[in-house]
Design an enzyme around this catalytic site. Structure first.
Site, PDB file in Angstrom:
ATOM      1  N   LYS A  26     -10.518   9.144   5.340  1.00  0.00           N
ATOM      2  CA  LYS A  26     -11.846   8.789   4.839  1.00  0.00           C
ATOM      3  C   LYS A  26     -12.390   9.884   3.934  1.00  0.00           C
ATOM      4  CE  LYS A  26     -14.196   6.481   7.640  1.00  0.00           C
ATOM      5  NZ  LYS A  26     -14.826   6.117   8.916  1.00  0.00           N
ATOM      6  N   ARG A  95     -19.301  10.544  10.718  1.00  0.00           N
ATOM      7  CA  ARG A  95     -18.236   9.562  10.883  1.00  0.00           C
ATOM      8  C   ARG A  95     -16.879  10.248  11.012  1.00  0.00           C
ATOM      9  NH1 ARG A  95     -18.733   4.970   6.440  1.00  0.00           N
ATOM     10  NH2 ARG A  95     -17.866   3.716   8.136  1.00  0.00           N
ATOM     11  N   GLY A 104     -11.791   1.556  14.334  1.00  0.00           N
ATOM     12  CA  GLY A 104     -12.563   1.346  15.547  1.00  0.00           C
ATOM     13  C   GLY A 104     -12.188   2.217  16.715  1.00  0.00           C
ATOM     14  N   MET A 106     -12.266   5.641  16.942  1.00  0.00           N
ATOM     15  CA  MET A 106     -13.070   6.839  17.149  1.00  0.00           C
ATOM     16  C   MET A 106     -14.512   6.577  16.732  1.00  0.00           C
ATOM     17  SD  MET A 106     -10.300   9.759  16.229  1.00  0.00           S
ATOM     18  CE  MET A 106     -10.033   9.081  14.607  1.00  0.00           C
ATOM     19  N   ARG A 340      -9.727   2.749   1.330  1.00  0.00           N
ATOM     20  CA  ARG A 340      -8.431   3.171   1.863  1.00  0.00           C
ATOM     21  C   ARG A 340      -7.417   2.101   1.485  1.00  0.00           C
ATOM     22  NH1 ARG A 340     -10.362   2.259   8.101  1.00  0.00           N
ATOM     23  NH2 ARG A 340     -10.602   0.004   8.007  1.00  0.00           N
ATOM     24  N   HIS A 456     -13.551  -5.968  13.968  1.00  0.00           N
ATOM     25  CA  HIS A 456     -12.662  -5.101  14.749  1.00  0.00           C
ATOM     26  C   HIS A 456     -11.421  -5.861  15.200  1.00  0.00           C
ATOM     27  CE1 HIS A 456     -11.245  -3.381  18.620  1.00  0.00           C
ATOM     28  NE2 HIS A 456     -11.441  -2.231  18.010  1.00  0.00           N
ATOM     29  N   ARG A 573      31.347  -6.694  24.010  1.00  0.00           N
ATOM     30  CA  ARG A 573      31.406  -6.241  25.406  1.00  0.00           C
ATOM     31  C   ARG A 573      32.299  -7.202  26.189  1.00  0.00           C
ATOM     32  NH1 ARG A 573      25.158  -5.906  24.203  1.00  0.00           N
ATOM     33  NH2 ARG A 573      25.904  -7.807  23.215  1.00  0.00           N
ATOM     34  N   ARG A 628      35.168  -3.398  22.759  1.00  0.00           N
ATOM     35  CA  ARG A 628      35.150  -2.399  23.829  1.00  0.00           C
ATOM     36  C   ARG A 628      35.933  -2.931  25.015  1.00  0.00           C
ATOM     37  NH1 ARG A 628      29.453  -0.762  26.343  1.00  0.00           N
ATOM     38  NH2 ARG A 628      29.707  -2.755  27.418  1.00  0.00           N
ATOM     39  N   GLU A 758      29.450   8.171  24.914  1.00  0.00           N
ATOM     40  CA  GLU A 758      28.280   7.826  25.732  1.00  0.00           C
ATOM     41  C   GLU A 758      28.100   8.776  26.918  1.00  0.00           C
ATOM     42  OE1 GLU A 758      28.984   3.884  27.417  1.00  0.00           O
ATOM     43  OE2 GLU A 758      31.126   4.185  27.116  1.00  0.00           O
ATOM     44  N   SER A 777      32.010   5.516  18.255  1.00  0.00           N
ATOM     45  CA  SER A 777      30.808   4.685  18.252  1.00  0.00           C
ATOM     46  C   SER A 777      29.902   5.219  19.354  1.00  0.00           C
ATOM     47  CB  SER A 777      31.152   3.218  18.511  1.00  0.00           C
ATOM     48  OG  SER A 777      29.966   2.447  18.510  1.00  0.00           O
ATOM     49  N   GLY A 779      27.357   5.150  22.056  1.00  0.00           N
ATOM     50  CA  GLY A 779      26.693   4.229  22.988  1.00  0.00           C
ATOM     51  C   GLY A 779      25.392   4.865  23.444  1.00  0.00           C
ATOM     52  N   THR A 780      24.339   4.668  22.658  1.00  0.00           N
ATOM     53  CA  THR A 780      23.109   5.432  22.883  1.00  0.00           C
ATOM     54  C   THR A 780      22.357   5.021  24.141  1.00  0.00           C
ATOM     55  OG1 THR A 780      21.977   3.931  21.349  1.00  0.00           O
ATOM     56  CG2 THR A 780      22.793   6.023  20.472  1.00  0.00           C
ATOM     57  N   ASN A 781      22.631   3.821  24.672  1.00  0.00           N
ATOM     58  CA  ASN A 781      21.947   3.446  25.915  1.00  0.00           C
ATOM     59  C   ASN A 781      22.391   4.343  27.062  1.00  0.00           C
ATOM     60  OD1 ASN A 781      20.807   1.392  24.420  1.00  0.00           O
ATOM     61  ND2 ASN A 781      22.237  -0.164  25.124  1.00  0.00           N
ATOM     62  N   ASP A 782      23.720   4.415  27.267  1.00  0.00           N
ATOM     63  CA  ASP A 782      24.229   5.276  28.335  1.00  0.00           C
ATOM     64  C   ASP A 782      24.048   6.752  28.004  1.00  0.00           C
ATOM     65  OD1 ASP A 782      24.908   3.665  30.401  1.00  0.00           O
ATOM     66  OD2 ASP A 782      27.036   3.503  29.926  1.00  0.00           O
ATOM     67  N   CYS A 845      26.279   1.790  18.523  1.00  0.00           N
ATOM     68  CA  CYS A 845      26.270   0.405  19.005  1.00  0.00           C
ATOM     69  C   CYS A 845      25.236   0.162  20.095  1.00  0.00           C
ATOM     70  CB  CYS A 845      27.648  -0.013  19.484  1.00  0.00           C
ATOM     71  SG  CYS A 845      28.299   0.982  20.839  1.00  0.00           S
ATOM     72  N   TYR A 865      27.718   3.331  10.034  1.00  0.00           N
ATOM     73  CA  TYR A 865      27.105   2.029  10.293  1.00  0.00           C
ATOM     74  C   TYR A 865      26.252   2.090  11.557  1.00  0.00           C
ATOM     75  CZ  TYR A 865      30.703   1.267  13.900  1.00  0.00           C
ATOM     76  OH  TYR A 865      31.498   1.373  15.013  1.00  0.00           O
TER      77      TYR A 865
END
Length: 893
Positions: A26, A95, A104, A106, A340, A456, A573, A628, A758, A777, A779-782, A845, A865
């Site tokens: 602002k 303000r 809305g 703050m 803005r 709002h 899988r 896999r 993983e 590859s 395995g970001t979950n595990d 993956c 990838y």
């Protein structure tokens, strides 16, 4: 900690729009409009640095008070009035203004400087308009009480309602000066009752307390919740803008409004906005009174209307984007209070970006920066199918598009409660306010009886991608029901809300696919929105470095992902192929007591697996398919230990034959694990059960060879799961290569063998593992589970809410990659793996592969990838293009 000699206060003439981090959005934009010569009231900005110092120490930084005195004196000189002057008072607004728009969330306090003496001077200053003066004074007490001193807002609202009822008025415009003076006195009593002291009469004290309240509002519960929802950093703080008041409540020749240079709901070109005669700015955004369309200002005040349109065109040309503008008309004089880059719906974002390219205002790179994968995901949600002519309840203003179905609820608390229990809800309110934010997040859609496209509810819903209908003024809302057109809808009744048309229907209306999904499916779709999506997706595809694959276990999923633009399968899988009637075969394999039993089970599974892979490779002809090898926690394929134990005990008690069950129970007990996720699974299972991986590799290669002989072009990639040591991979690889060599022969099929990273140890020893791998590859979950020591299934509902609440997490590490921890493991593995094998193919993956923020990280790291579920493939494609542009900017700097 403040820096020596740091400047904390900037006059509007000293800043510009690129100082958002310091002056807030602002303040920076007020300074920019001042530099442009637009009609902006005089004022100054207290920086975000001052806020940070205040929040760190609980007091204002040294030197701030002196700087404020200096700038206030300059403001008084410019306006020819003094703050607190009883006969000719200067009034200011205080303000908030953070670097990121937080509509809305703050606080704002208007009319600071009024007291029992100066209210008389204000009336004289306004030509004897006592009604205006007392209206301004009661507003100050109300806003100051609620914002600065936590006086319950309902007490002020109830007092106002009672004053209107006593006068027989439907709104506050019909209250007379005496009514407002009496209401001001009552507001003072309410203030004193809740605070234990009188309303402060010293204007400087009012200003100081209001500024500190704005600082504190940065950490208000609703602001924290909004930042978490929008992923805004928590340490930025807010600036404070002190601006000379201009008044829209001086009579019918005055007013206040909000304008957009294009429709923020649809993106259509034109003039959009709301206007209120004889009102102050907060009345518009609060939705307290229903507004009139901005175009009606043409007949009310043509000169101001024409000037406003000219300024709007100037601002859009200057910012090269949709601008959101707040303005006030004071007795025929137009003042600009804010501008803005405006929030917009997902559809509007794509349409406006494409329009601006066509108009030559921006290039395609800039257009791609202005849309996001999250917005694209919103466009892929379904719409209502109105073929069966649902029962229409009412119609309001379509403020944020979408098709939302749910049970009607009438409080934010109830919305949160039912949503947590798995219910879909529609939050119904007269108008929303910042305290409703938690309910707005929990709801599928929002319906309000008051307000317009700039209320709002509308602004916040658009920012969050929630469906919203506002200004349905035929709706009468009570505590647990609403009535409209002679119908009563009770809490819990199902309604359907169309945020595009503004229509509200009784019951659950069927939905149909979005036109954007139809476009991705290859169906003929002719619309401006689809054209815009096509333009920007095409540019993303030509820009991105990351390929985008899909996680798919069936030919149907693979085919759909390919239509959505997937360039292969990054994760098949295989354990999902052993469910249903095949589960018994796997159980027999695991529990086999002799080599013959094991061989029989494997022989039964081989043709089933081969047929699975034939279908999958056929669907992905010409593209890589990463398979896999089986990786289930062992207990998923074993009979229940508890059930077996009960069956054996009951049979024994009854004297029945239980020898077979008892033998099975002994076998399951031997295999039983206390923590199956960290037990006999992945590569460990393949090494312990002879022939299991061999059967799968044979099925993969035989399927590939069969299709190659049919003239197709299969590209199988075999992925060994849960490797933690290179010796595991070497052992499995030797077995795989023997089968591949035997089966492939001269078929021309080329098979890659790699591993899934993983396990943290695998990431830390990636240099060794790369010697035996053609690809990694992640395995970001595990990897996230093991890196944090969390069991995802157990902890998300147990305590993640508390971690988010405390700010330990900005977002769940299972939703967006933990750059500092898990991300560092990925960086290490990438660098060490490629140091050993420069051509090592690298992908991800886990479902992080479809998360927009995570895609940017994977681009930075240098992966080849990402892979994600079919529905998220377009999102990943778009974000990969955006990531390439962003990285290019960083490189050029």
């Amino acid at each position: 900690m403040e820096k020596a000699g740091e400047k904390y206060v900037y006059d509007f003439s000293e800043g510009h729009k690129d100082l958002k981090q310091l002056l807030g959005g602002k303040g920076a934009n007020l300074a920019e409009m001042t530099r442009m010569g637009l009609p902006v009231p005089a004022g100054f900005t207290v920086t975000t640095s001052a806020c940070q110092a205040y929040l760190a120490t609980g007091s204002n930084p040294p030197g701030l008070a002196a700087e404020i005195d200096e700038h206030l004196a300059a403001l008084e000189s410019a306006m020819g009035r003094r703050l607190g002057d009883a006969s000719d008072p200067l009034l200011v607004s205080v303000r908030s203004g953070a670097a990121f728009s937080m509509p809305g969330m703050m606080e704002t306090v208007l009319n600071v400087g009024l007291n029992d003496e100066s209210v008389v001077g204000l009336a004289a200053q306004a030509g004897g308009n006592e009604r205006f003066a007392w209206d301004s004074y009661r507003r100050l007490i109300q806003m100051f009480g609620k914002t600065v001193c936590d006086v319950p807002g309902d007490e002020f609202s109830n007092a106002l309602d009672e004053a209107k009822a006593a006068r027989g008025a439907t709104d506050d415009l019909h209250l007379e000066a005496a009514d407002l003076q009496a209401l001001t006195d009552r507001y003072k009593r309410i203030f004193a009752k809740h605070t234990g002291h009188e309303f402060p009469q010293d204007p400087r004290e009012q200003m100081r307390l209001a500024m500190e309240a704005v600082f504190r509002s940065w950490n208000a519960e609703r602001a924290v919740l909004y930042r978490r929802q929008e992923r805004i950093p928590a340490d930025l703080g807010t600036a404070v803008n002190v601006v000379a008041m201009v008044f829209g409540n001086l009579g019918p020749d005055s007013g206040t409004g909000v304008a957009f240079t294009r429709d923020p709901a649809s993106g259509a070109q034109g003039i959009y906005g709301d206007y209120l005669q004889n009102a102050q700015g907060e009345d518009v955004v609060a939705g307290i009174r229903n507004t009139i369309p901005l175009d009606d200002l043409r007949t009310l005040d043509r000169r101001s209307y024409d000037e406003l349109l000219e300024i709007m065109a100037t601002l859009e040309g200057h910012y090269r984007d949709l601008c959101d503008i707040e303005f006030t008309i004071e007795r025929g004089k137009l003042w600009m209070l804010q501008t803005r880059v405006g929030k917009r719906t997902a559809g509007a974002a794509f349409r406006i970006a494409a329009q601006l390219v066509n108009e030559g205002m921006i290039d395609l790179d800039e257009a791609l920066r202005r849309v996001s994968g999250a917005q694209l995901a919103q466009l892929m949600f379904p719409r209502f199918d109105l073929a069966e002519e649902p029962v229409a309840l009412t119609k309001g203003i379509g403020a944020s598009p979408g098709a939302a179905v749910g049970r009607a609820v009438f409080s934010a608390e109830r919305a949160v409660e039912l949503a947590a229990a798995g219910e879909q809800v529609i939050l119904v309110r007269r108008e929303t306010n910042p305290e409703d934010l938690a309910g707005m997040i929990a709801a599928q859609g929002i319906l309000t009886a008051r307000g317009g496209k700039t209320s709002h509810a509308a602004v916040v819903a658009r920012g969050m991608g929630r469906t919203c209908v506002c200004g349905a003024d035929q709706v009468e809302i009570a505590a647990d029901r609403f009535t409209t057109g002679g119908r009563t809808i009770n809490e819990g009744d199902v309604i359907s809300v169309d945020g595009t048309t503004g229509c509200v229907y009784l019951g659950a209306v069927p939905v149909r696919p979005s036109e954007v999904v139809q476009y991705f499916e290859g169906e003929q779709t002719d619309s401006v929105l689809v054209d815009a999506v096509h333009k920007l997706m095409s540019h993303a595809d030509t820009t991105r470095a990351l390929a985008v694959r899909t996680n798919a276990d069936t030919a149907a999923d693979a085919a759909r992902a390919r239509r959505f633009g997937a360039e292969g399968i990054g994760l098949c899988r295989t354990e999902h192929m052993f469910l249903g009637d095949r589960r018994e075969l796997v159980e027999r394999l695991i529990l086999a007591a002799t080599p013959t039993e094991r061989a029989d089970a494997l022989a039964a599974l081989l043709p089933l697996q081969r047929a699975d892979f034939v279908d999958l490779f056929r669907a992905m002809d010409g593209l890589p398919v990463t398979v896999r090898l089986i990786d289930p926690p062992l207990h998923e394929f074993l009979p229940s230990l508890e059930e077996l134990a009960v069956n054996v005990a009951v049979a024994r008690e009854r004297g029945e034959d239980h020898a077979e069950d008892a033998q099975l129970l002994d076998a399951v007990r031997r295999m039983h694990e206390q923590n199956p996720m960290l037990g006999l699974r992945g590569v460990r299972l393949g090494l312990v059960i002879p022939g299991l991986f061999a059967m799968q590799v044979r099925a993969i290669t035989e399927a590939a060879v069969q299709l190659a002989r049919e003239g197709l072009d299969p590209h199988p990639e075999i992925m060994v799961p849960l490797v933690g040591a290179v010796q595991e991979l070497e052992t499995v690889r030797r077995e795989c290569e023997q089968i591949v060599t035997e089966v492939v022969a001269d078929s021309g099929v080329h098979v890659l063998i790699g591993t899934m990273i993983e396990v943290p140890r695998a990431a830390l020893t990636a240099g060794q593992i790369a010697e035996a791998a053609d690809f990694f590859s992640f395995g970001t979950n595990d990897l996230t589970q093991m890196g944090w020591g969390f069991s995802r299934d157990d902890v998300e509902g147990a305590f993640f809410w508390r971690y988010l609440e405390l700010g330990i997490f900005g977002i769940s590490p299972f939703e967006s990659i933990d750059r500092d921890g898990v991300g560092r493991l990925i960086r290490i593995a990438t660098e060490e793996g490629r140091a050993v094998r420069p051509g090592l193919k690298l992908g991800v993956c886990g479902e992080h592969g479809g998360d927009p923020e995570s895609v940017h990280f994977f681009h930075e790291v240098g992966l080849d990838y990402v892979s994600c579920s079919p529905f998220r493939v377009p999102v990943a494609r778009l974000e990969a293009g955006r990531a390439a542009i962003t990285a290019g900017e960083s490189d050029s700097r």
